[in-house]
Each structure stands twice: as structure tokens, then as C-alpha cells.
Write an enzyme that holds these catalytic residues in place. Sequence first.
Site, PDB file in Angstrom:
ATOM      1  NE  ARG A   1      88.687 -89.940  73.444  1.00 51.51           N
ATOM      2  CZ  ARG A   1      88.396 -91.075  72.833  1.00 51.51           C
ATOM      3  NH1 ARG A   1      89.192 -91.534  71.898  1.00 51.51           N
ATOM      4  NH2 ARG A   1      87.324 -91.769  73.162  1.00 51.51           N
ATOM      5  CG  MET A   2      85.196 -87.185  77.107  1.00 51.12           C
ATOM      6  SD  MET A   2      84.520 -85.996  75.896  1.00 51.12           S
ATOM      7  CE  MET A   2      83.178 -85.259  76.879  1.00 51.12           C
TER       8      MET A   2
ATOM      9  CB  SER B   1      77.146 -83.606  72.190  1.00 57.46           C
ATOM     10  OG  SER B   1      77.316 -84.329  70.979  1.00 57.46           O
TER      11      SER B   1
ATOM     12  CE  LYS C   1      75.866 -86.322  74.846  1.00 58.69           C
ATOM     13  NZ  LYS C   1      76.275 -87.617  75.297  1.00 58.69           N
TER      14      LYS C   1
ATOM     15  CG  HIS D   1      72.625 -85.223  71.475  1.00 58.27           C
ATOM     16  ND1 HIS D   1      73.611 -86.193  71.461  1.00 58.27           N
ATOM     17  CD2 HIS D   1      73.020 -84.273  70.597  1.00 58.27           C
ATOM     18  CE1 HIS D   1      74.555 -85.842  70.608  1.00 58.27           C
ATOM     19  NE2 HIS D   1      74.224 -84.678  70.071  1.00 58.27           N
ATOM     20  CG  ASN D   2      73.946 -89.720  73.277  1.00 60.65           C
ATOM     21  OD1 ASN D   2      74.105 -88.510  73.146  1.00 60.65           O
ATOM     22  ND2 ASN D   2      74.892 -90.519  73.736  1.00 60.65           N
TER      23      ASN D   2
ATOM     24  CD  GLU E   1      75.364 -90.189  68.795  1.00 57.73           C
ATOM     25  OE1 GLU E   1      75.532 -89.155  69.484  1.00 57.73           O
ATOM     26  OE2 GLU E   1      75.922 -91.272  69.082  1.00 57.73           O
TER      27      GLU E   1
END
Lengths: 327, 327, 327, 327
Positions: free
Chosen positions: A10-11, A121, A189, A192-193, A196
Site C-alpha cells: 500500500r505504501m 506518517s 518518527k 511521533h508514534n 500517537e
Amino acid sequence: MQLGIIGLGRMGGNIARRLMRAGHSTVVHDLNDEAIKVLVGDGALGANTLEALVEQLEAPRAVWVMLPAGEPTENTINALAKLLSPGDAIIDGGNTFYKDDVRRAAKLSKDGLHYLDVGTSGGVWGLERGYCMMIGGEEEVFKRLEPLFKALAPGVGDIPRTRGRTGEYDRAEHGYIHAGPPGAGHYVKMVHNGIEYGLMQAYAEGFDLLRSKGGNELPEDQRFKLNVAEIAEVWRRGSVVTSWLLDLTADALVADPQLSEFSGSVSDSGEGRWTIDAAVEQAVPVPVLSSALFARFRSRQQQGTYGDKILSAMRLGFGGHVEKKGE
Amino acid sequence: MQLGIIGLGRMGGNIARRLMRAGHSTVVHDLNDEAIKVLVGDGALGANTLEALVEQLEAPRAVWVMLPAGEPTENTINALAKLLSPGDAIIDGGNTFYKDDVRRAAKLSKDGLHYLDVGTSGGVWGLERGYCMMIGGEEEVFKRLEPLFKALAPGVGDIPRTRGRTGEYDRAEHGYIHAGPPGAGHYVKMVHNGIEYGLMQAYAEGFDLLRSKGGNELPEDQRFKLNVAEIAEVWRRGSVVTSWLLDLTADALVADPQLSEFSGSVSDSGEGRWTIDAAVEQAVPVPVLSSALFARFRSRQQQGTYGDKILSAMRLGFGGHVEKKGE
Amino acid sequence: MQLGIIGLGRMGGNIARRLMRAGHSTVVHDLNDEAIKVLVGDGALGANTLEALVEQLEAPRAVWVMLPAGEPTENTINALAKLLSPGDAIIDGGNTFYKDDVRRAAKLSKDGLHYLDVGTSGGVWGLERGYCMMIGGEEEVFKRLEPLFKALAPGVGDIPRTRGRTGEYDRAEHGYIHAGPPGAGHYVKMVHNGIEYGLMQAYAEGFDLLRSKGGNELPEDQRFKLNVAEIAEVWRRGSVVTSWLLDLTADALVADPQLSEFSGSVSDSGEGRWTIDAAVEQAVPVPVLSSALFARFRSRQQQGTYGDKILSAMRLGFGGHVEKKGE
Amino acid sequence: MQLGIIGLGRMGGNIARRLMRAGHSTVVHDLNDEAIKVLVGDGALGANTLEALVEQLEAPRAVWVMLPAGEPTENTINALAKLLSPGDAIIDGGNTFYKDDVRRAAKLSKDGLHYLDVGTSGGVWGLERGYCMMIGGEEEVFKRLEPLFKALAPGVGDIPRTRGRTGEYDRAEHGYIHAGPPGAGHYVKMVHNGIEYGLMQAYAEGFDLLRSKGGNELPEDQRFKLNVAEIAEVWRRGSVVTSWLLDLTADALVADPQLSEFSGSVSDSGEGRWTIDAAVEQAVPVPVLSSALFARFRSRQQQGTYGDKILSAMRLGFGGHVEKKGE
């Protein structure tokens, strides 16, 4: 510009598409031939082997590896490194542990190869919204490949500008940054997670409080039957807790306020765990981030934990409290 | 001395027995006539009504109420107050919320009645080991009744003396203290229980770590199959974590290291909750005490929490992660 | 038996002494000649070099390394390994990370050398109370050296026997166990220390609650001025929270209930941190053990954290709340 | 419509203004005459006393009380109740504890008076962005006054619609809801603030991790000097952690990435505390929301806590570790 892309999930697939929409060209490879065909249909050049991919790229080459972190990424980069030439660059766009980036970059540099780590992200929404990117590696190489990052990033859009910012919009305002040396992209990152996880758990606890206010723990005359879908919606409107995560929660609650289709068992991934390890290493208290991770661990032990049984055993010991099965 | 006792459950009955063994006399009452008979068999005077109990006591009377906290205690004290005379004293030995003590003492004092709140630890072991008591109320009244407390307390025993203490053994060393004004006894007992929760959860988490080291989360070649019963035993011997709670854990693990008879669902009681409320009121950070309480709350939701489903709903929203039932 | 000991600090020196008191002989080495002399005065054979130490031991040799974990231990073991012969055994009694044990044992076994990792609790009190030991390594080697461990251990003493235990007293009841393969000893010791952190923090929070009940956060008429030294003492007597750590707290509070000599800045060590890393790796929720570690991290940032300033910045942003310096 | 407003601070004043801009009329009162004059300048009718305010309103009257929670609000409502007539309504727009609402509404209803509790988010930004409102009370009264709430709310604006919502925009999408019976409005607002605390602390810990990665806890060659202002900005662009709180953080970091003007001492308010009390009452585990509150408590004890000293005292006791002042 031209970019090689390995891994068309998908990415990876959407990264290729967004780049091509912006006028860049891509050479794509995947273990699954079908995945290559689909991208070729979208305008990419296909490569059935790493060798073929490298051959179709012009030096200095840039190859974006978009694979699961750990062995798949490691092995692919090792194989790729043997095929590339000095001056070429490998970009790891996966969820790699930042210390692996540091190690890899040092190793590749001995062969004259460059390495960029890109924390990304935006997940499934990236094709449409653009990818928010935090990039580590040598500044020169980053600058050489910057047109690619700019194309992938969300761009300035219609988000109100941060107060105090003036003049030209800079990289961060376009949605990508050069975070620092190798590893810095994935480090940022990772944090960041970690955040999150904390944000998500804050909402989760809040909604638990809304729901439990109508439940059996309280005498009937103290209960409120609250409409969680309405509440999520109203909080999107001018409240202090507006966020994209709240938007997603509102989406879900419209569909089913009971959320009855979900098992209640919640996964976690590397970044959430590494965040805690980093906090321990750096002596930073992170009660919220760790609580969020532990809540997920706990959610997967639906039969009760051994620790809970230890508690019951003690309670039986000192107070004669019985918390046995079937009682 | 002479003491009236209301409530002949495990605690009340054994308090009566321990006092009589020390030569004191008791007049006992319970809603259950059978319970009175048993105590009469042990040497107590029985009273089938509160009136009868009050009549058989000589002024200034002292009546120990040993009932479940809340309404049973409240109603009994109210009824008793109407029967007593100025100068008499009511002792609440239950697990009363300390703010209720403050309120009650003020109210009773208007009628010339005295009120002592006795926080008691030792539970089912008290008859044999003695009761550790933290007592709130007017100092004079406390002193008048001190012979009773001294008889109930464990006494000096063979516990090594605290360094720096010299001379006569004081009250604390006998196992009871006058903690302060009304409510202070139950306040100190509440904090005791808060600490108890924290200690228990610390062991619970540790034993979870011992057990999980042999479990599926790790690759097979990194596992240790540890003998938790042996470990609990060895820690009792000169380690830093020796404690009575560890002794009880060792007891349980000899019987069954799997603890398979326990449900994993763990109760909590007022004191654990009031401790957190007090911390919030007094602006004291209590991450450990609150975590211990929350672990118990969580243990009772074996079907997963609503909050966990909120997490899954968000994860589906931003990442397409599926955590639905049966998947 | 005969044992070589390297590192004659408080721990190493007392281990030598306790062994000699039990009739064993020791050959001791330290970088500090003076430390060697002192032990020689107590009956040890001295060795000014590793070579001299190895020479004075009869094969199969056993050498106990009692040095700070990390480089000092690692380097010494590497140097020692070159001097020893197949069949000899190295014992690491320090606070080594258990994964280092696993690695070391595998490496040494290639040269026919054995490796035992001994987690030791009891600290400064060991000479008198004996050492509580959790030992990892090959069972055969453990058994060969068992007389040494038995001599170092506290022994059965007068601790009441665990319910359900009958017959001969086993190793655990003497105060030492064979926990499992290499690394298991230090793993169990690590968890022990993790628990220790949790227990300590539970008491710390409880005593904070006792003290704050008399403080400024409450209206004057709701305060209790509690005597913390008395409370610690009374809890030692038959309460559920009795423990050795409580005994030590009582000692300290007799000397100074204000604890005014302490800075409030609290250190942590490897084991507390590794416990959290292990929990993360093994997906075990450890809210109490992590909170205890984070409280220590936090205690060392007496000027406030950057995170706290982030909070103030947000509060200024959304509510106009001012939490600036000097205001 | 016509509304009486008592309390012309930032919130009350702007509520009056926003209503008048929408064509409603207001009668305003404040203890400070100057504040009244300013509003009169903006078009309001002024009232120097509660009596004058009530006289200038037509029955059935509606009076919005916008004062600090607790005594100021309580006393004003009591005084006002004596002046109003059956059918009139009092609106409490402050930060009242929801159980006080329940009590008040029951009491006022005996005099035929109605009571609405309005939890309001949006703070200093409300005049411009509109107020997000969660309203408790009888549905009929709510509906009667709904034009006022609609005028105060942000309205639909340009926020993307929640997936699954179709047809007419409902109240929640305009930014206000009827949450339930008296108290429900402030209950929902309380949970909102609890979540807010958790979200803020998640960011705070994350930014601490970004900053500490460049600090002294790590060996120099493992540090990254990260640009926190850039990171906050890039996360606003398509990342999972976008939110209004992040926008505010980005604002602050542009001005000063060091945040050096802030003291690091962070206040908390009633809602954050009541959220934890509610969780305890409803047996909901809230590790994140409580950790967030405790972090603020801790931030205000810059000299170290008594609990931390207890830890040091134990460490001195069992290990000889010295953590005294000046050492």
C-alpha cells in the site's frame, strides 16, 4: 527525477503513484509480479529483479526501499548494496529502528554509498493527503533528492499558518524536514508514534469515562446515558481536544457507538516499544507514553494475567478473600 | 476493663477473645444470635439488643462497633448514641472513610459522647499475632481505654528493635498509636492500605516478568523456565524485598506455582480508592498507588474495555489495521 | 574449598571474609594493594596480579569476579580467560546485564571454561546476614561449587517456615538457588531489583500522603499533623505492610523525621532500567515498576523539565494562563 | 432573544458580544462597574445590581452566570434564585463540579426554577472561533434557549464532514449538544478536560524525548541535535498527531524553542482532578489521565518531594548509597 522503488505494498505503490503524478519517473520492483504489473499500468517501469532495477536507473541512483522493518529490509539493502555504485543512495522508508540506521549508514559509507532514513506518517491516506516525512542522512544527499520529497509531501495546503512564521514557506511547512544525521529521521518518527500512542490512550480513557457514567458501577439515579457519537462530533467544533484522531473516532462512532465489531485486543508495533527504551536510556520520565503501551499489552491478555492471580493469592493469604474460579 | 462489642464476625469475635484472654471482660451483641452464643461460650456476656448491651455496661461505657463500613456502621452508631450517656465512648473499628469519622465525632460530641476511630491491620491473623492499631480521637479518651488497645496489640515480641530507639518500649513498639484527632486513625490506616496495594502490584509485576521469560513472546532460545516458588522462597532469605506479603506469596506458590485456581479478577475496597482521592485533594503524585488500583479495575473487565475498542477503531481509521472479532 | 576473588570492595571483601569464617580458603586480588593487605590480615592469600592469582589456585579453579558491571568486569574476565585452563570456572557476582552473561558463557565455553552468574542481594548487610543468591549456569558446575554458595548464604535461620514446605530444608530455604542456564541468575536478580524499586516507591508515596495531610494544600481545619516515625514503627508490628524496607525507613525516621539531610535527588542503576526493557520485550504491563523508575528520573530534574514548559506553553496558547518565571 | 449575563470577565464579556453580533440582546452585570460600561458601549443594557438585572428581563427570564466555580457561583445563584419567578432559568456557564449541578437543579426546581449547566470549551478564542458547548438540563428549557446556543456555537464552518453523516447538519455539527439531565453538560466538559490533560502530557513527553536526544545522558556520538520547532511544524502536515494543541505548540516553539521564559511549574484545575475521582468512583482505569495530572503536581515541587527523600533514606539503609545535600 528518477527513483527506484522496492516493495509495492500500500505504501510503496502509492509513493510511486504520487511521484508519477508530479512528473517524476519510477522503476519498481516487488517479489509479487502482479504488483509490478499494476504499477506499470500506472506508468512505472517494471523490474523483476534487483539487478534489472539497478540497470534501469541512471547514476547517481536513488532506490527507495519500502519493506517491513527488520530482516526483509536488512536483507534487501545488503543485496542492493552489492549492485550499486559509489555515489548511489539507498532510502529506507520503512519503520526501521533508528540505531539500525546508524549502523547501516556507517557500513554503506565504506562503499561510497549514501543512506537516507525516512520516517513517514500518513499511512493509507498518503496518496491523497501527501506524506509527512522526517528524513535523516547527509545533508547533500538529502538536497539532491529533495524534489522527490517535495512531491511526496502534502504541501502548504490550506492549513492556517503558524503564528510568528513569515516569508517563504519552508520545508517543514511543505511537510518534510531534514531532521539530522542518519537515524534522525526514524528517531523523530519513533517519537511521533510514541506520542500517537499517548494521544490515542487519552481519548480511549475519556470515552471509557463517558460510557461508564451510564453503567452498573453507579447507583441508577447517578447515571447519565451519554451519546458518545454526538460528543465526539461536538468536540470537533472549536474545543481544545480537536485532532485528526478525534475525527477518526467520530467516523467510527457514527457507524456504531458500541464498537461491537472490535475484539478489544490491540496490537502495538516497534516504534511504541522503542520509544520507551529510548526514554529509559535517556532518563526521561514518560508515564503517559508507557501507560499507553502497557494498556495495549494488557488488552491482549483477556484471560487475566499471572500477576493478577498473584494478587488474589496474597489477598487469600492475609484476608481470607476468595477470588477463585467459579466463585 | 470492660468493653461492649457489636458485630461478631471474624474480626469482632476475635477481638473479644483476645481481650478476654488478657483478663478483660466483654459484653457482646450481633444480629445473629448464634454468634452471640459462641462468644458467650468463650466467656463473654451476651446481649440480644443494643439496649441490653448498654445496660450491662458500667459508665463511662465503651462500645466497639465492628461492622461493615457505610450504612451498617452509621445506623448502628446513630442508634447506639441515643442509648448512651455523656462521657461514654464509641469506638469504630471498621474500615470507615476518615471524613465520616470527622463528621461523626463532631456530631456525637454535642451529646457529650466520645468517638475513637481505630484502623486495624492484621486481619484474619490478629487473634494469634495481635492487631496493629492506628487510633484517632481525643487523647484523654484514648488514654482511658489504652489498656484495651495494649491487650489487643501484638506487643514487643521478638522483632529486632529499630536502630536509634532506646529506653522503655513505647506504644508504637507495642503495636498501637494515638495517631491524632478523630479521623486520623482511619486516615493512617487508609494510607497503609494504599501502600499495601502498591507493594502487592510490585510483586505481581515482578512475578509476571519471571513467568513471561519462559513464554511465547520470546524466541525459544531466549527463554528461561524459572521456578517461581523457589525464587519466592530464596527472596525471603536476606534479600532486600523480604516482607510479609512475600511470605504469603511463597505460601501460595508452594501449593500451586500456576495459581490456576484463581480467576484473575481482583477486588478492591474503599481504602484503595480513598487513597487516590486524598492524593488528588492534597496534590500528591501517586503513580504507583494509582497504577495498583487501576490494575485491579482492569482485571475485572475480562471482555476488553470500551477504551480498547476505541483504540482499534482509530487504528482501523488511520492505518487500515483490522482488530475485529474473529479475525 | 578454595576460591579466587577479584575485587575487594565492600562486597568482595566481605564475601572473602564470610567464606573464610566458614573454613574455606581464598586467594584475593585487587588493583589496590592496600585492599589485598587487609584481606591477607584476615587470612587470605594475596595476589598482586591475575597471573599470581591463577597460579595459587588448584585446578579446576574457581574465580569470583566482584567488580562494577560493564567494562571493568568484561575486561577482567577477558584477561582471566586467557590465563585459565579448561574446566576452570569464572563466577560473575556483579550487577551484570543478563544478556551479557548469555554471550559471555557461550564464548568462554568454546575454550572449555565455565561461567556462573550470581545475582546477590543483601548489600552491606551480607557479612552479618548472609547473601541471598540467584545463580545461573551449568548445573554440574553449580553443584561443584555449591559448598561455597552454602557458606555465603544466610542459612535457614529463625525465619518461620513457608506453609506447605516439609522435610529437609532445600537450597532456597538456605538462601541460594540454581535459577537456570547462564544469565538466569542475573535475570532473577534484575527482577528482584525491579520489584525493590516498586516497593520503595509505594512506601515513598504513602509517606508523602501522611506528611501532606498536615500541609498547605488543605484548609487548616482539615489537616492532621501525623508522626511519621511512630507510624513507620507501628506498621512494623503485625500490619500487612511489614518488610525489611519498612524497617530501614523506621530507622531513618527515628534519626530525623524531616529527612532534611537528603537532597531529594535519587539515583537509579542498570537493573531498574533493564527490568523495563525486559517488560517491553516480553509485552508485560509494568505500570508500577516503570512509575518507580520514572519517579527517580524526575527527581533529578529539580529545575523542571522541558516537557513541563511545553505544557505551560500550550496553556498560554489556549487559555492565556501565564506560568512564566518570576510570575 | 434576550439574555441576562452575570460576570463580565474574558468569557462572559465575549459571550455577550458574540450574542449581540448575532442580533440577540443582553442585560449585563458585574461587580466591577467599569466592566459593565465597556459592554454597554458594545450595545448591552447595564445593571448595577442583581435586582436591576432581573427587572430589565422579560419573563420567562434566562440568566447566564459566568463566574469562578465554587463559592462565587454558588452565592450568586442563591441570591438570584430569590429574585426570579417560576419558569425562569439559570444557566451556569462556569467550570462547576457536575455533582453541584445535580444538587442545585433539584433545589431550584422546588421553586419552579430551571437550571442548565453549560460546559464550554474554546476559552480565549471563543469570540472569534465560537464556543463548543455541552449542555445539561431539562430538554424543554434547552430547546427554548437553543437560539442562544446556536449563536454562540462555532457553526458548521469548513471542517470536513464526519464520514457517514448525511442530510441536515445537526446540533453537534454546529458545535453544541444537549448532553443529558442536569450535570451532564459539566460532566462531559470535565471528561473533555481530562482528555486535554492526557493529550498535552503525551506531547510534553514526546518533546522531552526529542530534546533529551541531544543531551548529556547520552555519549556524544549518539546524540542528535534536533530542531523542535521544525518538527512541530512538519507534524502539522498530514501526520497522525495533528491537532489544535500541536498547532499551539508550534506557535510557541517558533517564538522560543528553549521555552526559557516558562518556570516549569504547571497548574491544574478542578476538572482534571474530578476526572480522576470519577474514574475511581466508576472503576475505570485511567493511567494516562492520572499520570498527566500527577506530572503537574510533581512540577510544582521543585525542591524535591518528601517521598524522594524516603527513597534516599532506604538506599542509604540497605546499600550505603549517599544522596545527601551538597554531596
